[in-house]
Design a protein around this motif. Structure first.
Motif, PDB file in Angstrom:
ATOM      1  N   THR A  93     -32.293 -14.878  47.216  1.00 35.04           N
ATOM      2  CA  THR A  93     -32.251 -13.655  48.135  1.00 35.04           C
ATOM      3  C   THR A  93     -33.698 -13.008  47.647  1.00 35.04           C
ATOM      4  O   THR A  93     -34.133 -12.255  48.612  1.00 35.04           O
ATOM      5  N   ASP A  94     -34.092 -12.958  46.533  1.00 39.01           N
ATOM      6  CA  ASP A  94     -35.159 -12.231  46.041  1.00 39.01           C
ATOM      7  C   ASP A  94     -36.570 -12.936  46.796  1.00 39.01           C
ATOM      8  O   ASP A  94     -37.429 -12.295  47.206  1.00 39.01           O
ATOM      9  N   VAL A  95     -36.392 -14.270  46.630  1.00 42.80           N
ATOM     10  CA  VAL A  95     -37.310 -15.132  47.001  1.00 42.80           C
ATOM     11  C   VAL A  95     -37.679 -14.902  48.594  1.00 42.80           C
ATOM     12  O   VAL A  95     -38.539 -14.440  49.260  1.00 42.80           O
ATOM     13  N   TYR A  96     -36.505 -14.598  49.244  1.00 46.02           N
ATOM     14  CA  TYR A  96     -36.239 -14.337  50.776  1.00 46.02           C
ATOM     15  C   TYR A  96     -36.959 -12.857  50.990  1.00 46.02           C
ATOM     16  O   TYR A  96     -37.660 -12.800  52.159  1.00 46.02           O
ATOM     17  N   GLU A  97     -36.688 -11.979  50.311  1.00 46.08           N
ATOM     18  CA  GLU A  97     -37.103 -10.693  50.424  1.00 46.08           C
ATOM     19  C   GLU A  97     -38.856 -10.746  50.552  1.00 46.08           C
ATOM     20  O   GLU A  97     -39.276  -9.953  51.361  1.00 46.08           O
ATOM     21  N   VAL A  98     -39.297 -11.254  49.492  1.00 52.23           N
ATOM     22  CA  VAL A  98     -40.633 -11.441  49.330  1.00 52.23           C
ATOM     23  C   VAL A  98     -41.222 -12.315  50.592  1.00 52.23           C
ATOM     24  O   VAL A  98     -42.331 -12.051  51.238  1.00 52.23           O
ATOM     25  N   ARG A  99     -40.454 -13.454  50.926  1.00 52.10           N
ATOM     26  CA  ARG A  99     -40.973 -14.200  52.163  1.00 52.10           C
ATOM     27  C   ARG A  99     -41.050 -13.220  53.275  1.00 52.10           C
ATOM     28  O   ARG A  99     -41.964 -13.428  54.355  1.00 52.10           O
ATOM     29  N   ARG A 174     -33.253 -24.681  48.904  1.00 52.76           N
ATOM     30  CA  ARG A 174     -32.317 -23.680  49.033  1.00 52.76           C
ATOM     31  C   ARG A 174     -31.665 -23.673  50.604  1.00 52.76           C
ATOM     32  O   ARG A 174     -30.697 -23.215  50.878  1.00 52.76           O
ATOM     33  N   LEU A 175     -32.607 -23.948  51.348  1.00 53.39           N
ATOM     34  CA  LEU A 175     -32.190 -23.580  52.863  1.00 53.39           C
ATOM     35  C   LEU A 175     -31.336 -25.068  53.334  1.00 53.39           C
ATOM     36  O   LEU A 175     -30.403 -24.833  54.083  1.00 53.39           O
ATOM     37  N   LEU A 176     -31.508 -26.058  52.597  1.00 47.82           N
ATOM     38  CA  LEU A 176     -30.821 -27.262  52.877  1.00 47.82           C
ATOM     39  C   LEU A 176     -29.366 -27.150  52.023  1.00 47.82           C
ATOM     40  O   LEU A 176     -28.453 -27.429  52.666  1.00 47.82           O
ATOM     41  N   ASP A 177     -29.408 -26.460  51.077  1.00 44.51           N
ATOM     42  CA  ASP A 177     -28.162 -26.186  50.527  1.00 44.51           C
ATOM     43  C   ASP A 177     -27.310 -24.972  51.218  1.00 44.51           C
ATOM     44  O   ASP A 177     -26.090 -25.283  51.455  1.00 44.51           O
ATOM     45  N   LEU A 178     -28.015 -24.117  51.925  1.00 45.10           N
ATOM     46  CA  LEU A 178     -27.466 -23.297  52.894  1.00 45.10           C
ATOM     47  C   LEU A 178     -26.858 -23.862  54.119  1.00 45.10           C
ATOM     48  O   LEU A 178     -25.709 -23.677  54.588  1.00 45.10           O
ATOM     49  N   VAL A 179     -27.457 -24.853  54.626  1.00 52.90           N
ATOM     50  CA  VAL A 179     -27.135 -25.428  55.755  1.00 52.90           C
ATOM     51  C   VAL A 179     -25.926 -26.091  55.466  1.00 52.90           C
ATOM     52  O   VAL A 179     -24.843 -26.094  56.468  1.00 52.90           O
ATOM     53  N   GLU A 180     -25.966 -27.067  54.627  1.00 52.12           N
ATOM     54  CA  GLU A 180     -24.802 -27.896  54.181  1.00 52.12           C
ATOM     55  C   GLU A 180     -23.572 -27.227  53.683  1.00 52.12           C
ATOM     56  O   GLU A 180     -22.447 -27.355  54.056  1.00 52.12           O
ATOM     57  N   LEU A 181     -24.019 -25.874  52.807  1.00 45.89           N
ATOM     58  CA  LEU A 181     -22.715 -25.314  52.268  1.00 45.89           C
ATOM     59  C   LEU A 181     -21.993 -24.533  53.442  1.00 45.89           C
ATOM     60  O   LEU A 181     -20.817 -24.443  53.467  1.00 45.89           O
ATOM     61  N   ARG A 216     -38.930 -11.050  61.803  1.00 41.09           N
ATOM     62  CA  ARG A 216     -37.926 -10.242  60.986  1.00 41.09           C
ATOM     63  C   ARG A 216     -36.439 -10.243  60.996  1.00 41.09           C
ATOM     64  O   ARG A 216     -35.612 -10.371  60.217  1.00 41.09           O
ATOM     65  N   ASP A 217     -36.023 -10.157  62.276  1.00 40.72           N
ATOM     66  CA  ASP A 217     -34.491 -10.706  62.829  1.00 40.72           C
ATOM     67  C   ASP A 217     -34.129 -11.929  62.215  1.00 40.72           C
ATOM     68  O   ASP A 217     -32.879 -11.630  62.011  1.00 40.72           O
ATOM     69  N   GLU A 218     -34.874 -12.815  62.633  1.00 43.59           N
ATOM     70  CA  GLU A 218     -34.363 -14.091  62.110  1.00 43.59           C
ATOM     71  C   GLU A 218     -34.177 -14.435  60.791  1.00 43.59           C
ATOM     72  O   GLU A 218     -33.277 -14.796  60.195  1.00 43.59           O
ATOM     73  N   LEU A 219     -35.311 -13.917  59.832  1.00 44.20           N
ATOM     74  CA  LEU A 219     -34.985 -13.952  58.502  1.00 44.20           C
ATOM     75  C   LEU A 219     -34.058 -12.962  57.934  1.00 44.20           C
ATOM     76  O   LEU A 219     -33.174 -13.305  56.976  1.00 44.20           O
ATOM     77  N   ARG A 220     -33.652 -11.680  58.363  1.00 43.65           N
ATOM     78  CA  ARG A 220     -32.469 -11.023  58.073  1.00 43.65           C
ATOM     79  C   ARG A 220     -31.110 -11.693  58.299  1.00 43.65           C
ATOM     80  O   ARG A 220     -30.405 -11.291  57.436  1.00 43.65           O
ATOM     81  N   ARG A 221     -31.151 -12.369  59.484  1.00 41.68           N
ATOM     82  CA  ARG A 221     -29.818 -12.957  59.530  1.00 41.68           C
ATOM     83  C   ARG A 221     -29.669 -14.242  58.560  1.00 41.68           C
ATOM     84  O   ARG A 221     -28.606 -14.226  57.894  1.00 41.68           O
ATOM     85  N   THR A 222     -30.578 -15.015  58.113  1.00 39.49           N
ATOM     86  CA  THR A 222     -30.343 -15.960  56.911  1.00 39.49           C
ATOM     87  C   THR A 222     -30.428 -15.184  55.610  1.00 39.49           C
ATOM     88  O   THR A 222     -29.361 -15.648  54.978  1.00 39.49           O
ATOM     89  N   LEU A 223     -30.737 -14.185  55.215  1.00 37.15           N
ATOM     90  CA  LEU A 223     -30.637 -13.444  54.245  1.00 37.15           C
ATOM     91  C   LEU A 223     -29.400 -12.622  54.188  1.00 37.15           C
ATOM     92  O   LEU A 223     -28.640 -13.115  52.976  1.00 37.15           O
ATOM     93  N   ALA A 224     -28.639 -12.273  55.499  1.00 32.10           N
ATOM     94  CA  ALA A 224     -27.447 -11.793  55.238  1.00 32.10           C
ATOM     95  C   ALA A 224     -26.592 -12.939  54.877  1.00 32.10           C
ATOM     96  O   ALA A 224     -25.387 -12.949  54.118  1.00 32.10           O
TER      97      ALA A 224
END
Length: 229
Positions: A93-99, A174-181, A216-224
């Protein structure tokens, strides 16, 4: 003390590693003044310029420090953590905020600076992402990141490109983990296509505000989603 002559190439990397081993191995304690450049060059079998570059690398790692008129002194026996190490150890989540800070700015710049080649690359990357929707999760995540890399490249800012490149290994896993989880692609194999299409369209049309908003909208959805784990 003889450090042993080095092979011809790559000299700077070898000299840096050799000196690093001497320091981390306790050959030179903290506070010790290193031999002069001429002495080190002779021991390593390289030129003074190679030694100088090696010492700069060690200084960047926090192991040594040059003191004007006094020489180079050992300041630590363990290198400080680099940016890549910090990223690997950070919460996603910290990485994503900086991203978000990095990539939203890149999207806005891309809309202002994109070339015809960039437009072609973005369209190809978007098509590649759609094709990957027919494949497995790993291929899909790889194609998704490739689209974002094309976007950042279109900003034509080497610092932004370098920063995003550092993010890629962490994001991919991390995205692969998210998609699979969360099984995100069970109902929508091409998850997020609408948002990525809007992003590419905005960049191609030169609308910086829309490009920044879409990303921004796309990344916020993933961050949520990441916060929900």
């Amino acid at each position: 003390m003889s450090l042993g002559a080095l092979r011809p190439s790559p000299l700077v990397e070898q000299a840096t590693e050799h000196l690093r081993e001497q320091i981390t191995g306790g050959e030179w304690a903290v506070g010790t003044k290193l031999p002069g450049e001429t002495t080190l060059a002779k021991s390593l079998g390289v030129g003074r310029s190679t030694v100088r570059e090696a010492l700069r690398a060690l200084a960047g790692a926090g192991l040594v420090q040059a003191r004007q008129g006094a020489g180079v002194f050992v300041t630590a026996t363990e290198p400080k953590e680099g940016w890549s190490t910090q990223l690997r150890q950070a919460a996603i989540t910290d990485v994503y905020e900086v991203r978000m800070l990095v990539e939203v700015e890149a999207a806005q710049l891309a809309a202002q600076r994109r070339t015809d080649d960039d437009v072609t690359a973005l369209h190809e990357a978007l098509a590649g992402r759609r094709d990957a929707a027919k494949a497995g999760d790993a291929e899909y995540v790889e194609a998704d990141i490739a689209l974002h890399q094309a976007l950042v490249a279109a900003a034509h800012n080497p610092v932004l490109t370098g920063l995003f490149t550092e993010f890629v290994p962490v994001l991919e896993q991390r995205l692969l983990d998210l998609v699979e989880l969360l099984n995100l692609r069970s109902d929508h194999p091409n998850y997020g296509d609408e948002g990525h299409t809007a992003l590419v369209d905005a960049v191609v049309q030169g609308d910086a505000e829309a490009a920044g908003r879409a990303l921004r909208d796309e990344l916020r959805r993933t961050l949520a989603l990441l916060h929900s784990l």
